[in-house]
Every structure is written in structure tokens, then in C-alpha cells.
Design a protein around this motif. Sequence first.
Motif, PDB file in Angstrom:
ATOM      1  N   PRO A   1      41.534  42.974  52.828  1.00  0.00           N
ATOM      2  CA  PRO A   1      41.445  41.768  51.824  1.00  0.00           C
ATOM      3  C   PRO A   1      41.583  42.669  50.405  1.00  0.00           C
ATOM      4  O   PRO A   1      41.697  42.040  49.190  1.00  0.00           O
ATOM      5  CB  PRO A   1      40.131  41.565  52.460  1.00  0.00           C
ATOM      6  N   ALA A   2      41.234  43.851  50.013  1.00  0.00           N
ATOM      7  CA  ALA A   2      42.170  44.379  48.457  1.00  0.00           C
ATOM      8  C   ALA A   2      43.215  44.075  48.068  1.00  0.00           C
ATOM      9  O   ALA A   2      42.807  44.439  47.158  1.00  0.00           O
ATOM     10  CB  ALA A   2      41.017  46.134  48.774  1.00  0.00           C
ATOM     11  N   GLN A   3      43.990  45.090  49.386  1.00  0.00           N
ATOM     12  CA  GLN A   3      45.435  44.693  48.951  1.00  0.00           C
ATOM     13  C   GLN A   3      45.979  42.817  48.465  1.00  0.00           C
ATOM     14  O   GLN A   3      46.183  42.780  47.223  1.00  0.00           O
ATOM     15  CB  GLN A   3      46.114  44.982  50.495  1.00  0.00           C
ATOM     16  N   PHE A   4      45.452  42.816  48.718  1.00  0.00           N
ATOM     17  CA  PHE A   4      45.021  41.237  47.983  1.00  0.00           C
ATOM     18  C   PHE A   4      44.751  40.693  46.475  1.00  0.00           C
ATOM     19  O   PHE A   4      45.133  40.067  46.151  1.00  0.00           O
ATOM     20  CB  PHE A   4      44.788  39.714  49.717  1.00  0.00           C
ATOM     21  N   LEU A   5      43.654  41.248  47.011  1.00  0.00           N
ATOM     22  CA  LEU A   5      43.054  41.242  45.365  1.00  0.00           C
ATOM     23  C   LEU A   5      43.980  42.039  44.500  1.00  0.00           C
ATOM     24  O   LEU A   5      43.473  41.433  43.273  1.00  0.00           O
ATOM     25  CB  LEU A   5      41.902  41.651  45.460  1.00  0.00           C
ATOM     26  N   ASN A   6      44.227  42.398  44.851  1.00  0.00           N
ATOM     27  CA  ASN A   6      44.610  43.443  44.135  1.00  0.00           C
ATOM     28  C   ASN A   6      46.374  43.049  43.197  1.00  0.00           C
ATOM     29  O   ASN A   6      47.449  43.631  43.879  1.00  0.00           O
ATOM     30  CB  ASN A   6      45.243  45.286  44.506  1.00  0.00           C
TER      31      ASN A   6
ATOM     32  N   GLY B   1      44.301  35.241  39.567  1.00  0.00           N
ATOM     33  CA  GLY B   1      43.236  36.020  40.024  1.00  0.00           C
ATOM     34  C   GLY B   1      42.530  35.106  41.119  1.00  0.00           C
ATOM     35  O   GLY B   1      42.264  35.470  42.076  1.00  0.00           O
ATOM     36  N   GLN B   2      42.701  33.604  40.709  1.00  0.00           N
ATOM     37  CA  GLN B   2      42.228  32.671  41.999  1.00  0.00           C
ATOM     38  C   GLN B   2      43.004  32.837  43.804  1.00  0.00           C
ATOM     39  O   GLN B   2      42.198  32.667  44.745  1.00  0.00           O
ATOM     40  CB  GLN B   2      42.013  30.964  41.262  1.00  0.00           C
ATOM     41  N   GLY B   3      43.877  33.528  42.838  1.00  0.00           N
ATOM     42  CA  GLY B   3      44.855  33.083  44.188  1.00  0.00           C
ATOM     43  C   GLY B   3      45.188  33.935  45.310  1.00  0.00           C
ATOM     44  O   GLY B   3      44.814  34.458  46.179  1.00  0.00           O
ATOM     45  N   ARG B   4      45.265  34.944  44.631  1.00  0.00           N
ATOM     46  CA  ARG B   4      44.363  36.842  44.834  1.00  0.00           C
ATOM     47  C   ARG B   4      43.082  36.989  45.666  1.00  0.00           C
ATOM     48  O   ARG B   4      42.714  37.531  46.837  1.00  0.00           O
ATOM     49  CB  ARG B   4      45.042  38.016  44.033  1.00  0.00           C
ATOM     50  N   LEU B   5      42.042  35.926  45.734  1.00  0.00           N
ATOM     51  CA  LEU B   5      40.652  35.627  45.658  1.00  0.00           C
ATOM     52  C   LEU B   5      40.579  35.096  46.899  1.00  0.00           C
ATOM     53  O   LEU B   5      40.144  35.062  47.720  1.00  0.00           O
ATOM     54  CB  LEU B   5      40.056  35.495  44.947  1.00  0.00           C
TER      55      LEU B   5
END
Length: 654
Positions: A177-182, A196-200
Motif C-alpha cells: 500500500p505504501a508503494q502505491f502511495l509513493n 495523489g488520488q490515484g495513488r491513494l
Amino acid sequence: MGVLFPHLFSPLQIGRVTVRNRILSSGHDTVLVRDGSVTEDLVAYHEARAAGGTGLIVLQVSGVHESARYTTHVLMATDDDCVPAYARLARAVHRHGAKVFGQLFHPGREILESRDGSAPVAWAPSATPNERFHVMPRAMTDAEIHEVLDGYGQAARRLHEAGLDGAEVVASHGYLPAQFLNPKVNVRTDGWGGDGQGRLRFLREALRSVRRQAGPDFVVGLRISGDEFSHDGLHTGLVLETVAELDAEGLLDYVSVCAGSSASLSGAEHIAPPMFRPAGYTAPLAAQVRAVVGVPVMVAGRINQPQEAEQIIAGGQADACAMTRALICDPELPVKAEQDRTEEIRACIGCNQACIGHFQQGHPISCIQHPETGRERRFGTLPPLTRRKKVLVVGGGPAGLKAAAVAAARGHEVELHEADRRVGGQVLLAQLLPGRAEFGGAITNLEGEARRAGVRVVVGSRVDAQTVTAAAPDAVILATGARPRRPELELMDDPVVLDAWAVIRGSEVPRGRIVVADWRGDWIGLGVALHLAARGRKVTLCVTGFAAGEHLQQYVRAAMLAQAARARIDIVPNARIHGADSDTVYLQHTLTEEPVLVDGVAAVVLAQGHEPVVDLEPVATGLPADRVFAVGDCVSPRTVEEAVLEGLTVAAEL
């Protein structure tokens, strides 16, 4: 009861669950898992901490998809067959009044090992490589993303059916999940990235999947690093935006804050920060998270004593404290603190040797001070005495103290003799090195246990045959330790040659360049090099291995090597000492046997390991073999871990 720590021992409401106090054991791997399943050893391990008064136990990570097997000993929650074993664990924890949560996990690119030695295919948002494990992942397809997201919910449902009270989605330490956020890791341009919304989106959908499939009674939390402290990691600002948005959507019942990232050596140190880090240093990160969410916030990071946890909670930085390694070291810490018996607490010293160190070697969890940890089914209840014996322990280092404490606690009459003016052995030296003062706590704890158990401790007493005869013991435990080993060297022109023990004790060291010749690759050579650098000497550390500190737990090694780099210590690998003259040290390359010379040297410091002290063996041979036992370095020089374990093992069988 608990008057010293009123905040720590107040109940905490998390979602629909009430936890009896603010002490938790956070999720950590134990290597007590077999074939992805809960074992009786794992049940006994967690039950010991529940019985010791811990309020909340968070289990180690449970894989939510087959691609989540980041080690060969990870728990898995991918099949309904796992439910009965989880249920046994939940019942064991609940019968002592504690609550139990699970961890829902996918490592993404953070793959440590495979099941058969061949490298698995790692899944991640993008094909962005991992620096620490040198893994190049494959970008997940849309179908794979949805498959994993459904896995989060399915795993949560199984944990709920097993009777667990809740679970947390693990978005800490650079996992999936952190990899998707980063934005430095997730470079997708589809709906799972781009902004940002896509990564969240991945983390949001994982939480929704858990809530949808586990039901409204199940507590749902988030574990996240407040800062990954890595060159390509998540920073605090983005983390705060993330938790605030997820909390505003009602997706969270709590947030568990830690620090660091598995993806880099510098970030990984914070996963289990060694003693070089100050107590509770992550609390300010938790305070920032607590300021932007309306749910309880937990914090982990070198919180080893109840007074530290009380201060963090009273100061409003967090609502609960993970004291995980403290509970590994002393499962009864909560009840001792609540009953104001703080002097009996066996404090964790942050050595990392047998807890995270065992995990990284694939061995079951333990503790160098409390080897009963991870061995609860063997040592949790010691056998009753058939006959009270008179026991003479010779040597007051870790092995002797542990043997004496356990033997006396079982009811034997125990007398311990130590030749020096203080008990402690080599631990008294280790605590004098830079950043290792806390290591001395191991002896403080062991000596306290021995004295409380009724051991008669005699210092300044060198045991000989006459002493043994006068004592007339039923059993003698030899724990005479080791002395520095000095190999044969070719020495010319009277060079200055010192051993590491002498330097640590304060012997005069000439000005100029000092060569530290390190055979073992543990804390001694690297520690003495740092010690000398702090005294203003220019240091060259020559090691026989590929790297300095090769036998140290990797987070401890990383911290010490960082200090060595800052101190401008020169490190020469693959070099064994051969000899020296007045200004040159002669070494051999361990692979080629070619000469390696270091010129302009003022002194040589030898860290060449140890040899056992067996002076009392002739005395011991005069007694029946079944009455004499040897433990620790006098058997074979190793570490505190083996010494204490052998002391326990021998005393448990007397």
C-alpha cells in the motif's frame, strides 16, 4: 495498583472494542509458523504475553494473497482452513483478558526469500526496483490489483470468523500500500496512479474491502510509517494527508504509527531501532498524526520502560504504546508495572540479537536476556524439585548469573563466586563502547534476578580446589568465561600491540594512526574503532571478512557503519594480520594470500577473538561427572545469547 502509571493503565476504546490498558505488542515476525499456519508454539508465545498483562496483542502479518509470501515462514490467511488455528490462538489470548488483532499484509516488491531458492516474481505498482534486496518487481495488472484487494477483505473475514477482535492493513515500511502511495515508486498513469488520488486509491479500496467483508463489529486499523526516513520513501506531509483523508471517510478505527522503510538500509534500521536511537524517538511522528485524525493513535519505536510510555500518553502524543521488544524481554512487564514492581522489570537493551536477528536468520524468536521467549512450551513451567541441592556457581558473567538465578528460583541453595570485584564479565566492557551503555542493563537485570531468587553472591573470590572442598556442593556450574586470544605474530622493532580489552578499559594509546585487526567481525572490532576515533585517533579497521560488523544484526551493523563513515574510519576487508614493526602492519589478503601493508602506524589493537578459561577443569575432574556442568564461554567463546541459554538449560535440569 498502577498508581505510578495512571494513563498507561486506563482502558482504551478502539471502535467497538475496549482494551484494558494502553500497552500493546505490535505485529512482529516470530518464525513460530509452519507452512503458513499458526502453531502451538505461536499460541504459547502470545499467551505468555497476554497472561503477563498486555492489553492488546497484534499478530504478525497474515498474507492476503499467494503473491504475499515474502518469507518461508509468513502466516497466511488465504484459505478458510486457517480459521481453526487462528481461533485457538484467539481463545488463548482472550482467556487472560487481552484483545487480539491481526495484520493484513502484502509486501509488494519487498521479497526476502523464496520457498525453493528460485527467485519469485514480485508484484508492485510499477517496475521500480528495491535497493535493499535488489528486487526488480513486475507492474501489477488491473486484474491482479482487484484480486489482491479482494484478498484483503477475504483475509479479514477469516480472522473475524476465528474470533479475532480486529485487524490492521499494513501500509508501513514501504510495503505494497505504501508503494502505491509513493510517487517515486508508483509511476503508473492509469486509475491506480497519475496523481495523489490515484495513488491513494489502492489503500482506500483495501480498507473498504476489509470493512465490507468483515462486518461492522470488526475493528479496522491502519499501520503506517510516519516517515520512511529513506531517500525514496514517504515523507511525513504525505502521510498526514493520507491518514486525515481516510479518517474523514470513516474508514479507520485507529492508526498505528511507526517509522522507516524496508526498501533501503538507512530506512530499515527503524523497523527495530537499535540502542543507538533514543527511547520513544518516534513519538513526535505519532503526535502529528494524532493532530489530524479523530481516532486513537498507537506508536512504536524504542519504548522499553513503562515510564516512557506513561510520558508519551500523558503528553498527548499517542493513545497507546507498542512495547514489543520490551515484552519479548519481559512478558510480565505490564503486571509488574501495574503492581508498582518496576525494579523487577527486565528491561530490553535494544541489542536486536535474538529477536529481529533470529528472524533475519530464519530462526524462532527469542531474547538474549530471556531465552524462555520462543521456548515457552519447554521452559514456561520448570520441573519441580525432587531434591534440594547445594549448587556452587563459579563465575558471575551472564551464564553464571542466569544459571544461579534459575537454580535458586527452583528452590536450590545457590552460592555464586566471582573473581573480580563486580559481576558482569565481558558485558562490563561492552557497555563502555560508544552508543552501547544500555548493554550493561543485561547484567543489572540478571544480577537482580539472581539476588531476588536468593542466590548468595560472593565477589572478589577466586575459586580453587580448597573452595570447592569446603563448599561440599552437590553440583558445580563452571562459568569461568574467556580471555582475549593473541595469535602468533611476526613482530620486529618493538611495535605497540594492545588487545581490545585493554583499550576499552582505558590503556594509553599513542597518537597517530591505529590499526584495529578484527578477526571476528562483531561489536568488538567495530566498537573499538569507533572508541578510538572518538579519542581523536585516525583508525584503520582491518577485517578478515567481506565487511566490518559482519556478524552483527543488520540494523545494528548499519547504524555502526554509518557512524564509522562519519568518523572517517578506513575499512580494509579480507585482511588477516601477519605481523608488525615500529610503523607498519603486515597483513595477508584472505582470498589471494598477497601482502597488504598499512604504513605510518603508531599501534596495533588486536580483536582476535577469545580462548576459553579452563583453569578450574582440573578441580572439576576430581568430582563425579554428573555433578559438574560447564556453561558459556568456558565451553566455547560465543555471545551473551548462548551463555544465558546454557545457564537456563543446565539449571532447569538440576
